[in-house]
Scaffold this active site. Sequence first.
Site, PDB file in Angstrom:
ATOM      1  CE  LYS A 181      -3.880   2.084   2.596  1.00 21.74           C
ATOM      2  NZ  LYS A 181      -4.717   1.970   3.818  1.00 21.74           N
TER       3      LYS A 181
ATOM      4  CB  SER B 255      -8.300   0.771   5.799  1.00 25.07           C
ATOM      5  OG  SER B 255      -9.038   1.950   5.667  1.00 25.07           O
TER       6      SER B 255
ATOM      7  CB  SER C  27      -8.215   3.674   2.866  1.00 28.10           C
ATOM      8  OG  SER C  27      -7.325   3.107   3.818  1.00 28.10           O
TER       9      SER C  27
HETATM   10  N1  GLN Z   1     -13.007   4.157   6.583  1.00 30.74           N
HETATM   11  C1  GLN Z   1     -12.390   4.596   7.815  1.00 30.74           C
HETATM   12  C2  GLN Z   1     -11.995   6.043   7.687  1.00 30.74           C
HETATM   13  O1  GLN Z   1     -12.194   6.600   6.647  1.00 30.74           O
HETATM   14  C3  GLN Z   1     -11.211   3.748   8.151  1.00 30.74           C
HETATM   15  C4  GLN Z   1     -10.029   4.025   7.316  1.00 30.74           C
HETATM   16  C5  GLN Z   1      -8.838   3.213   7.674  1.00 30.74           C
HETATM   17  O2  GLN Z   1      -8.947   2.186   8.341  1.00 30.74           O
HETATM   18  N2  GLN Z   1      -7.698   3.702   7.284  1.00 30.74           N
HETATM   19  O3  GLN Z   1     -11.492   6.642   8.606  1.00 30.74           O
END
Ligand code: GLN
Length: 485
Positions: free
Chosen positions: A80, A179, A155
């Site tokens: 990532k 995410s 994400s």
């Molecule tokens: N969807 C969540 C957010 O937008 C979690 C994102 C993540 O785990 N990086 O904060």
Amino acid sequence: MTELYELTISEAADLLRQKKISSVELTQAHLDRIRAVEPEVRAFTLVTDELALKQAEEADHRFASGERLSPLTGIPIAIKDVISTKGITTTCGSRMLENFKPAYDATVMKRLNEIGIVMVGKTNMDEFAMGSSTEHSAFFPTHNPWDLERAPGGSSGGSAAAVAAGMAMGSYGSDTGGSIRQPASLCNLVGLKPTYGRVSRFGLVAFGSSLDQIGPFARNAQDAALLLQAIAGNDPLDGTSSPNPVPDYSKALNGGIKGLKIGVPEEYWVEGTQPGVVSAVRADIERLRELGAEVSPVSLPYTKYGVAAYYIIAPAEASANLTRYDGVKYGYSYRDTSEMWDAMEKTRQFGFGPEVKRRIMLGTYALSAGYYDAYYKQAEKVRTLITHDFEQAFEQFDVLVSPASPTVAFKIGEISDPYQMYLQDVFTIPANLAGICGVSIPGGFSEGLPVGLQLLGRAFGEESILRVADAFERVTDYHTQWPKL
Ligand code: GLN
């Protein structure tokens, strides 16, 4: 004959050791696959093909010299784009870091390089890991290999899509509120968020520092165990990393879950969860019972405040972490002015996308004098209550099960309301607030799209959730299904 890109990591590792295949062949098969499907999937911000072939050659030399090597040596892996890679762009899906080349490797990356993995590329993500769809990358959205009109989740959607499409054998993502687990759920993968402190955060670009953890995506529990093994352990460069010894995760996969106590949290069956998800996960839970687990309900009463507390705490931490992008230290810099404040303001105005700005505003507001007690302090109290909920539950249970996501993959563009997007993580967020570990595993299909089964374990209980995941795979074939691409 199966294609080389369809092998699991452990299968490929055996073939490499027996010299039936070379890492160069294996890597080339993945680069060919990238050439074939990446134009439609768009999982990568950068494909590092030359580097990959060079690393594959090095791995083959190491095999030839008879060195004792890790099962990940010579294996094509995707990373990532939030994990720092020395001299290789690390964009975080943001204009702000579009041309940023870190001066050092993240500790996770350093360990993987020592093992001699083959890095095939850096993967797309929602900007600064804020989002649940990978539509909010500053560059382009990633498409779900199961249905190209749909989002892969986020994400870490690029890392998930890369593995689901056969462009990498495994990958790493980061999980602050879901995410890793939510995209794994939407792409039919095993996606594991380790216990807070299990894996070093050094060189992971910070979002919510008290919540962030790096973890793996894999096609089965065994591969997830290998990928976790490679990165787990104390790091003197991360004061929050744990000195707890790291167990041998592969040893935990012994198939036996007879008598294991599994709790089903009542609060995780909320309105808005798709009926197809509910019925798949209910059937999965029956499977676990048939395997000899003792399954019973448990209550985690503070669950309903999880999303609200997270959307105070994560933005608060993000607002502090993102102050460093000022046009002076890193990345994008607005230069068409001689006035310092103007330069900083415009750098942030043009460098950040709308969701990142929303989080910075939310966080700054929640931390400001007069609001700190009303919001931030309250949210931290809720966080403690949620942690207590889990502590009590784990006095009686070894593992808790629930859906990983309330929905299957949704269409790109379908969710336009930020709050609706935040609810994607309703089942994953509590584990980050409490710092415990969790994994989403392939749990069936609803209308042809994957459904994820979430297993939550106590702090440093990765062995338990991996054992259940592996036992479940032995009696199901969901994890062996491939999207038609
Ligand atoms: N969807 C969540 C957010 O937008 C979690 C994102 C993540 O785990 N990086 O904060």
